[in-house]
Every structure is written in structure tokens, then in C-alpha cells.
Design a protein around this motif. Sequence first.
Motif, PDB file in Angstrom:
ATOM      1  N   UNK A   1      73.929  35.479  18.767  1.00  0.00           N
ATOM      2  CA  UNK A   1      74.080  36.451  19.852  1.00  0.00           C
ATOM      3  C   UNK A   1      72.813  37.286  20.034  1.00  0.00           C
ATOM      4  N   UNK A   2      72.288  37.850  18.942  1.00  0.00           N
ATOM      5  CA  UNK A   2      71.127  38.740  19.063  1.00  0.00           C
ATOM      6  C   UNK A   2      69.862  37.964  19.422  1.00  0.00           C
ATOM      7  N   UNK A   3      69.767  36.731  18.968  1.00  0.00           N
ATOM      8  CA  UNK A   3      68.623  35.905  19.370  1.00  0.00           C
ATOM      9  C   UNK A   3      68.639  35.675  20.875  1.00  0.00           C
ATOM     10  N   UNK A   4      69.825  35.364  21.415  1.00  0.00           N
ATOM     11  CA  UNK A   4      69.937  35.159  22.855  1.00  0.00           C
ATOM     12  C   UNK A   4      69.703  36.457  23.609  1.00  0.00           C
ATOM     13  N   UNK A   5      70.224  37.562  23.084  1.00  0.00           N
ATOM     14  CA  UNK A   5      70.020  38.861  23.726  1.00  0.00           C
ATOM     15  C   UNK A   5      68.540  39.212  23.751  1.00  0.00           C
ATOM     16  N   UNK A   6      67.839  38.919  22.665  1.00  0.00           N
ATOM     17  CA  UNK A   6      66.403  39.183  22.587  1.00  0.00           C
ATOM     18  C   UNK A   6      65.642  38.373  23.631  1.00  0.00           C
ATOM     19  N   UNK A   7      66.052  37.125  23.826  1.00  0.00           N
ATOM     20  CA  UNK A   7      65.362  36.265  24.788  1.00  0.00           C
ATOM     21  C   UNK A   7      65.725  36.574  26.235  1.00  0.00           C
ATOM     22  N   UNK A   8      66.734  37.413  26.437  1.00  0.00           N
ATOM     23  CA  UNK A   8      67.033  37.870  27.794  1.00  0.00           C
ATOM     24  C   UNK A   8      66.029  38.908  28.285  1.00  0.00           C
ATOM     25  N   UNK A   9      65.281  39.472  27.352  1.00  0.00           N
ATOM     26  CA  UNK A   9      64.308  40.507  27.715  1.00  0.00           C
ATOM     27  C   UNK A   9      63.086  39.852  28.353  1.00  0.00           C
ATOM     28  N   UNK A  10      63.000  39.953  29.662  1.00  0.00           N
ATOM     29  CA  UNK A  10      61.837  39.465  30.402  1.00  0.00           C
ATOM     30  C   UNK A  10      61.491  40.510  31.458  1.00  0.00           C
ATOM     31  N   UNK A  11      60.381  40.351  32.183  1.00  0.00           N
ATOM     32  CA  UNK A  11      59.972  41.383  33.133  1.00  0.00           C
ATOM     33  C   UNK A  11      61.020  41.753  34.168  1.00  0.00           C
ATOM     34  N   UNK A  12      61.959  40.856  34.451  1.00  0.00           N
ATOM     35  CA  UNK A  12      62.942  41.129  35.503  1.00  0.00           C
ATOM     36  C   UNK A  12      63.963  42.192  35.116  1.00  0.00           C
ATOM     37  N   UNK A  13      64.139  42.469  33.814  1.00  0.00           N
ATOM     38  CA  UNK A  13      65.181  43.408  33.413  1.00  0.00           C
ATOM     39  C   UNK A  13      64.929  44.814  33.934  1.00  0.00           C
ATOM     40  N   UNK A  14      63.681  45.134  34.240  1.00  0.00           N
ATOM     41  CA  UNK A  14      63.362  46.458  34.770  1.00  0.00           C
ATOM     42  C   UNK A  14      63.499  46.517  36.291  1.00  0.00           C
ATOM     43  N   UNK A  15      63.836  45.396  36.909  1.00  0.00           N
ATOM     44  CA  UNK A  15      63.875  45.347  38.368  1.00  0.00           C
ATOM     45  C   UNK A  15      65.231  44.926  38.933  1.00  0.00           C
ATOM     46  N   UNK A  16      66.069  44.242  38.139  1.00  0.00           N
ATOM     47  CA  UNK A  16      67.340  43.743  38.673  1.00  0.00           C
ATOM     48  C   UNK A  16      68.289  44.902  38.960  1.00  0.00           C
ATOM     49  N   UNK A  17      69.219  44.671  39.894  1.00  0.00           N
ATOM     50  CA  UNK A  17      70.156  45.739  40.257  1.00  0.00           C
ATOM     51  C   UNK A  17      71.220  45.963  39.194  1.00  0.00           C
ATOM     52  N   UNK A  18      71.311  45.043  38.214  1.00  0.00           N
ATOM     53  CA  UNK A  18      72.259  45.214  37.112  1.00  0.00           C
ATOM     54  C   UNK A  18      71.592  45.873  35.904  1.00  0.00           C
ATOM     55  N   UNK A  19      70.446  46.508  36.119  1.00  0.00           N
ATOM     56  CA  UNK A  19      69.680  47.095  35.020  1.00  0.00           C
ATOM     57  C   UNK A  19      70.490  48.128  34.237  1.00  0.00           C
ATOM     58  N   UNK A  20      71.204  49.007  34.954  1.00  0.00           N
ATOM     59  CA  UNK A  20      71.962  50.068  34.285  1.00  0.00           C
ATOM     60  C   UNK A  20      73.035  49.484  33.380  1.00  0.00           C
ATOM     61  N   UNK A  21      73.737  48.472  33.864  1.00  0.00           N
ATOM     62  CA  UNK A  21      74.789  47.848  33.065  1.00  0.00           C
ATOM     63  C   UNK A  21      74.197  47.173  31.834  1.00  0.00           C
ATOM     64  N   UNK A  22      73.081  46.481  32.016  1.00  0.00           N
ATOM     65  CA  UNK A  22      72.472  45.774  30.900  1.00  0.00           C
ATOM     66  C   UNK A  22      72.024  46.734  29.805  1.00  0.00           C
ATOM     67  N   UNK A  23      71.328  47.815  30.169  1.00  0.00           N
ATOM     68  CA  UNK A  23      70.825  48.733  29.156  1.00  0.00           C
ATOM     69  C   UNK A  23      71.947  49.544  28.514  1.00  0.00           C
ATOM     70  N   UNK A  24      73.031  49.769  29.236  1.00  0.00           N
ATOM     71  CA  UNK A  24      74.192  50.424  28.624  1.00  0.00           C
ATOM     72  C   UNK A  24      74.753  49.555  27.502  1.00  0.00           C
ATOM     73  N   UNK A  25      74.879  48.249  27.763  1.00  0.00           N
ATOM     74  CA  UNK A  25      75.395  47.343  26.740  1.00  0.00           C
ATOM     75  C   UNK A  25      74.370  47.111  25.627  1.00  0.00           C
ATOM     76  N   UNK A  26      73.089  47.033  25.986  1.00  0.00           N
ATOM     77  CA  UNK A  26      72.047  46.869  24.972  1.00  0.00           C
ATOM     78  C   UNK A  26      72.059  48.052  24.013  1.00  0.00           C
ATOM     79  N   UNK A  27      72.303  49.237  24.551  1.00  0.00           N
ATOM     80  CA  UNK A  27      72.398  50.432  23.725  1.00  0.00           C
ATOM     81  C   UNK A  27      73.569  50.320  22.745  1.00  0.00           C
ATOM     82  N   UNK A  28      74.683  49.789  23.196  1.00  0.00           N
ATOM     83  CA  UNK A  28      75.850  49.609  22.321  1.00  0.00           C
ATOM     84  C   UNK A  28      75.589  48.574  21.234  1.00  0.00           C
ATOM     85  N   UNK A  29      74.980  47.460  21.615  1.00  0.00           N
ATOM     86  CA  UNK A  29      74.748  46.391  20.655  1.00  0.00           C
ATOM     87  C   UNK A  29      73.717  46.774  19.588  1.00  0.00           C
TER      88      UNK A  29
END
Length: 254
Positions: free
Chosen positions: A64-92
Motif C-alpha cells: 500500500x505505502x509503496x503504491x501511495x509513494x509512487x502516486x506522488x507526481x507533479x500532478x498532485x499539486x494541480x488536480x482538483x482532488x488535491x484536498x481529498x488526497x492530502x487529507x487521506x495522505x495525512x491520515x495514512x
Amino acid sequence: QLPTGLYKKVLVILHDSILPYMDDPTLMIDFLTVAYGIGGAISLLALNGLFILIHQHNLEYPDFYKKLYNLLDPSIYHVKYRARFFHLLDLFLSSSHLPAYLVAAFIKRLSRLALTAPPEALLMVIPFICNLFRRHPACRLLVHRPSGPEDMSEDPYIMEEEEPSESRALQSCLWEIRALQNHYHPDVAKAAAVLNQALSEIEDDISGLLELSVYELFDKEVKKKATDVPLEFEQVRGLFGKKNDIFAEHFTLA
């Protein structure tokens, strides 16, 4: 195989409109794990459902964490789901039992990607990184390493490495945050400078920063009250501003 648009529509509502009303939510394990492996925005949206299955239904996801780590690419700061992603990343990443090498890899990758992020995303991710340092003090050597960026001939961190344990993040330092301290946006430079000082024990509340937009930043700057800045200047004496100017003998400023 589902169309991308349908995947997104289902995953957006799955965690709160479908899973709570299922007699056996674990039936969605295969669907969510496949969606999580697709990549991009679909993987980000699948995190919500996986979070529920992991925490409430004992789903085990070895990589899980390996896949989560590989989800981090330049688009994460630009997608409209950014808030949801970082909320869950904070939990994990909230558990204090996570190994230091794993958290350091996330910190380093987020910092490297921050070099090309917009100001509204930087004002969110810098406090996020500070919170990770508060939870995991062993990672603070990334900031306070005796041999800083000036003494390193090259950064040992391997950005292309998919396995966090092999990325050599703990051997690196956060020169990226040092670079952001000279950012053109004064609020970003001020936020990055916090890491030069000892961090407080209390975590920063980033909930209000997750959905910060460029329009809000612009509106904040526009509404700032202008202050009178005292300037020292030499009063103009002649046509070209020189005291003994020959033109001053024949011309005067009206």
C-alpha cells in the motif's frame, strides 16, 4: 473494463453513498484494488474507499505505502482532488510506528515536487511537511544534517526509485525547502523559513489550507492595506535635476 469517466463518478461517491449501505463492503475489495493500481486521478479517488476497508474491515494491502509513494507526481499539486488526497495522505502518515526511512522518502519526494508547485499548493504542503517532522523526530536530520547542501557534491536521493526503502532519502537533506525560502511569493518564503527554527510541539492545522485556491491568494493580496513608505529623495533643481545645470539658468519647472 470501465470508461475512465464512469470510474471517477463511481469512486467519488463510493465511500459515503455506497459502502455504508452494503451488507458486506469487503465485496468491493477487488474493484478498489484494481482501481488503485490504474494510476492518476483514479488511484487518488480509490484511496477513500480503501481507507474505509483498511481501517474498518481489516483489509491487508502489502504494498500500500509503496503504491501511495509512487502516486506522488507533479500532478498532485494541480488536480482538483488535491484536498481529498492530502487529507487521506495525512491520515495514512499519522501513525508514529511508521519507519523513518518511509516517512523521509515521502518528505523528500513532496519537497522535490514542490519546486514546480503553485504558491497555493506550497502554502499547504510546507505546513504538512512540518507536521511530519513533529510526528517523526528521527526525520529531522534532513533539516539539521551537519553536512548540508553546501557540502554535498550531489544529492544521494534517487527520485526515480519506486521502492521508498531504496530511495536513500535519509542520506539526503532538504535543499528544496532552502530554495523555497527565496520564493517570489513572500508568504511561501515565510512559511519555508519556519524550518530554520525549532518547531513547536503542536501541529499546524492544515484543514483550512487544503482547498486554498489561487483566487483566494489574489483576493488576499488585493485587499491588503497599502502603507505609506517614507522615501528620501533630492528635490529637482533644474530641468534635468542637476543643481548647477546650465538649463536651469534659462528654464524653470512650472
